[in-house]
Design a protein around this motif. Structure first.
Motif, mmCIF file in Angstrom:
data_model
loop_
_atom_site.group_PDB
_atom_site.id
_atom_site.type_symbol
_atom_site.label_atom_id
_atom_site.label_comp_id
_atom_site.label_asym_id
_atom_site.label_seq_id
_atom_site.Cartn_x
_atom_site.Cartn_y
_atom_site.Cartn_z
ATOM 1 N N LEU A 186 0.797 -1.219 0.000
ATOM 2 C CA LEU A 186 0.000 0.000 0.000
ATOM 3 C C LEU A 186 0.832 1.273 0.000
ATOM 4 O O LEU A 186 0.427 2.279 -0.575
ATOM 5 C CB LEU A 186 -0.947 -0.004 1.211
ATOM 6 C CG LEU A 186 -2.070 -1.049 1.180
ATOM 7 C CD1 LEU A 186 -2.833 -1.049 2.494
ATOM 8 C CD2 LEU A 186 -3.013 -0.796 0.007
ATOM 9 N N ASP A 187 1.999 1.242 0.639
ATOM 10 C CA ASP A 187 2.785 2.473 0.727
ATOM 11 C C ASP A 187 4.131 2.378 0.014
ATOM 12 O O ASP A 187 5.031 3.173 0.275
ATOM 13 C CB ASP A 187 3.010 2.847 2.202
ATOM 14 C CG ASP A 187 3.230 4.354 2.383
ATOM 15 O OD1 ASP A 187 2.808 5.127 1.492
ATOM 16 O OD2 ASP A 187 3.820 4.749 3.404
ATOM 17 N N HIS A 188 4.272 1.407 -0.885
ATOM 18 C CA HIS A 188 5.523 1.317 -1.645
ATOM 19 C C HIS A 188 5.732 2.556 -2.514
ATOM 20 O O HIS A 188 6.864 2.893 -2.876
ATOM 21 C CB HIS A 188 5.536 0.054 -2.502
ATOM 22 C CG HIS A 188 5.756 -1.188 -1.696
ATOM 23 N ND1 HIS A 188 5.797 -2.443 -2.252
ATOM 24 C CD2 HIS A 188 5.955 -1.370 -0.361
ATOM 25 C CE1 HIS A 188 6.003 -3.342 -1.311
ATOM 26 N NE2 HIS A 188 6.094 -2.709 -0.154
ATOM 27 N N ARG A 189 4.648 3.221 -2.854
ATOM 28 C CA ARG A 189 4.743 4.442 -3.660
ATOM 29 C C ARG A 189 5.735 5.423 -3.024
ATOM 30 O O ARG A 189 6.571 6.019 -3.712
ATOM 31 C CB ARG A 189 3.363 5.080 -3.775
ATOM 32 C CG ARG A 189 3.342 6.430 -4.459
ATOM 33 C CD ARG A 189 1.925 6.983 -4.471
ATOM 34 N NE ARG A 189 1.433 7.190 -3.120
ATOM 35 C CZ ARG A 189 1.540 8.344 -2.448
ATOM 36 N NH1 ARG A 189 2.130 9.377 -3.016
ATOM 37 N NH2 ARG A 189 1.044 8.465 -1.234
ATOM 38 N N ARG A 190 5.668 5.572 -1.693
ATOM 39 C CA ARG A 190 6.558 6.522 -1.023
ATOM 40 C C ARG A 190 7.914 5.917 -0.675
ATOM 41 O O ARG A 190 8.868 6.626 -0.387
ATOM 42 C CB ARG A 190 5.897 7.043 0.256
ATOM 43 C CG ARG A 190 4.652 7.880 -0.013
ATOM 44 C CD ARG A 190 4.207 8.612 1.240
ATOM 45 N NE ARG A 190 3.948 7.689 2.342
ATOM 46 C CZ ARG A 190 3.970 8.052 3.634
ATOM 47 N NH1 ARG A 190 4.267 9.304 3.968
ATOM 48 N NH2 ARG A 190 3.686 7.159 4.571
ATOM 49 N N GLN A 191 7.987 4.557 -0.719
ATOM 50 C CA GLN A 191 9.233 3.899 -0.353
ATOM 51 C C GLN A 191 10.247 3.883 -1.492
ATOM 52 O O GLN A 191 11.452 3.758 -1.253
ATOM 53 C CB GLN A 191 8.948 2.468 0.123
ATOM 54 C CG GLN A 191 8.141 2.412 1.412
ATOM 55 C CD GLN A 191 7.762 0.991 1.795
ATOM 56 O OE1 GLN A 191 8.365 0.026 1.311
ATOM 57 N NE2 GLN A 191 6.767 0.845 2.655
#
Length: 520
Positions: free
Chosen positions: A21-26
């Motif tokens: 879900l938050d790989h976009r920011r990782q």
């Protein structure tokens, strides 16, 4: 009726793992592209060196196109609000936000490009079947976000298609050896697996994968799967025959006469079925009570009626060891070859019915012909099918025993069930999606994994990828060579789907044709 799931408009977005879900920011700041690929990295079946590419088009149609319609049809504020509510319910208060979801909704399509080999291709291990890459710099996160759904949808179809192709190779090999032709082999392995799959959709997908190599199947919803996802002039997709089950045989025997030992005489049921089907093939499950009694008592009394039909009565054993039931236990009790030799020399046949086995018992009763290669072929009015616990190894053993007894392999048909088609995992062929190239701040970078604690299976390709037919062998070029050949006329990875539209579409007949030219 109100939809019971308020998250239905974002259902496609929830078809992933929570950790994505938050790989976009990782990803590193400035990441604008991610290239991934689906590769079968190894085989737990040593004889299988390549995996049939099948199922990508179905995934693209059913998930990327059909399932995402609700997301793009809903209002932007609704999907954004639902996404924030959903992710908060899973991860608690967080800063994932929904700006990227709003941006995707405004775009109006999934900015992805899929490049793949032709479906039906037998792809060597460690060579990608297809790649996926984002086409818009704002959505690099999307490439691997969809990995979970993509893998879950695809690997089983490809695996089943591979197992079916291997079975077809076995059937072809033995048919050529004992009859000189492969006529009718497309019906020799019949799909019985529907009830054993993990759901109706999975059964349909696996059923279609079986049909890439065969025509025989009882899995009717595979027809709908083919028509919905591989539409076109596909000819005959699936064929089957009239057949009974145990409930029919039990009901028919409920008022059947019994002999002094209490054995049920099933002749009334068999005679009624022959009258019900005066022509064509009818398959009758025959071991509800006593298989050997059916063959040695019921069938002899019906022989004239059976041979007078314009069709075939197929006897179906359904319990026990299929190898022994079909070919007899003699091979387990004594030297198989010695017994055959002694009887050929005129020795008395003292074997019991179970030692003889179904095929030879039917030959003794109905006879048949001996083909030009010297193998016995049952009278066309009688046959046998075994549909319980059939595996590649058991089928091969049955063919070997039939040959030793002088019978053609085509005297028996097999029902393939979920033991063969469901008793597999993503690890059967080491199937995995891995990223090999990213673009960060306008600079392309090769990426790869190579765990020091691994045996080499998980070492991935790197960089841009191309697949080339090199002197008859399908090979992968990665790194600088991949970049050199990618997208050229010799690159077998051609664009299949891009930005919401198919760029190359195959009918089911196309897939069958591609596979038919390749050895199992």
């Amino acid at each position: 009726m109100t939809n019971r799931n308020k998250f239905a408009p974002i259902a496609a977005l929830t078809d992933t793992d929570a950790y994505k879900l938050d790989h976009r920011r990782q990803y590193p700041e400035g990441t604008t592209k991610v290239l991934g690929n689906f590769t079968n990295r190894g085989s737990r079946i040593p004889e299988i060196k390549g995996v049939v590419h099948f199922g990508l088009q179905a995934f693209l149609q059913t998930w990327l196109m059909d399932k995402w319609k609700d997301f793009f049809a809903a209002e932007e504020d609704e999907v954004a609000s639902l996404y924030e509510e959903f992710t908060t319910s899973v991860l608690g208060p967080n800063q994932i936000g929904s700006d990227h979801i709003r941006a995707l909704h405004r775009l109006g399509y999934l900015p992805l490009r899929f490049r793949g080999l032709e479906e039906g291709t037998v792809v060597p291990l460690r060579v990608p079947s297809f790649t996926v890459e984002n086409t818009h710099p704002d959505f690099a996160w999307l490439t691997n976000y969809i990995e979970t759904a993509m893998s879950a949808s695809y690997w089983h179809m490809s695996t089943v298609a591979t197992l079916a192709h291997r079975l077809r190779g076995l059937a072809d090999e033995w048919a050529l050896k004992t009859t000189g032709t492969t006529d009718g082999v497309e019906f020799q392995f019949h799909d019985f697996s529907f009830r054993g799959h993990v759901g109706i959709d999975a059964a349909a997908a696996a059923g279609a994968a079986h049909l890439v190599s065969f025509l025989g199947s009882d899995n009717l919803n595979a027809i709908n799967f083919v028509n919905e996802n591989y539409a076109g002039e596909n000819g005959w997709i699936l064929g089957s025959v009239a057949a009974t089950e145990h409930s029919v045989m039990c009901a028919g025997a409920s008022d059947a006469p019994r002999d002094a030992d209490g054995k049920i005489d099933e002749i009334g049921t068999y005679r009624r079925l022959l009258e019900l089907y005066p022509s064509g093939i009818v398959s009758v499950v025959s071991d509800t009570y006593d298989l050997w009694e059916v063959i040695t008592s019921v069938l002899p009394r019906l022989k004239d009626e059976i041979t007078a039909r314009d069709g075939k009565l197929v006897i179906r054993p359904d319990s026990g060891d299929p190898v022994k039931i079909l070919t007899g236990t003699e091979a387990d009790d004594r030297d198989f070859g010695q017994g055959i030799h002694e009887r050929a020399a005129g020795a008395e046949d003292t074997r019991t019915t179970d030692q003889v086995g179904v095929i030879e018992l039917l030959w003794d009763l109905f006879g048949g012909t001996t083909n030009s290669l010297g193998y016995k072929v049952l009278d066309p009015h009688i046959g046998a099918i075994y549909g319980d616990s059939i595996t590649y190894e058991r089928a091969e053993q049955i063919f070997e025993r039939l040959e030793a007894k002088g019978f053609a392999s085509t005297n028996v048909v097999f029902g393939i069930g979920s033991y063969s088609y469901q008793y597999v995992t993503r690890d059967t062929f080491g199937s995995a999606v891995k990223a090999t190239w990213v673009e960060i701040n306008g600079e392309g970078r090769e990426i790869f994994k190579d765990p020091i604690t691994d045996n080499g299976l998980k070492k991935s390709a790197r960089g841009r990828l191309a697949v080339v037919n090199e002197e008859g062998q399908i090979v992968l070029y990665d790194g600088k060579h991949g970049a050199q050949y990618e997208g050229t006329d010799i690159d077998l990875l051609q664009t299949v789907w891009e930005d919401g539209e198919f760029k190359r579409y195959q009918t089911f007949e196309d897939v069958r044709s591609v596979l038919s030219y390749q050895e199992a």
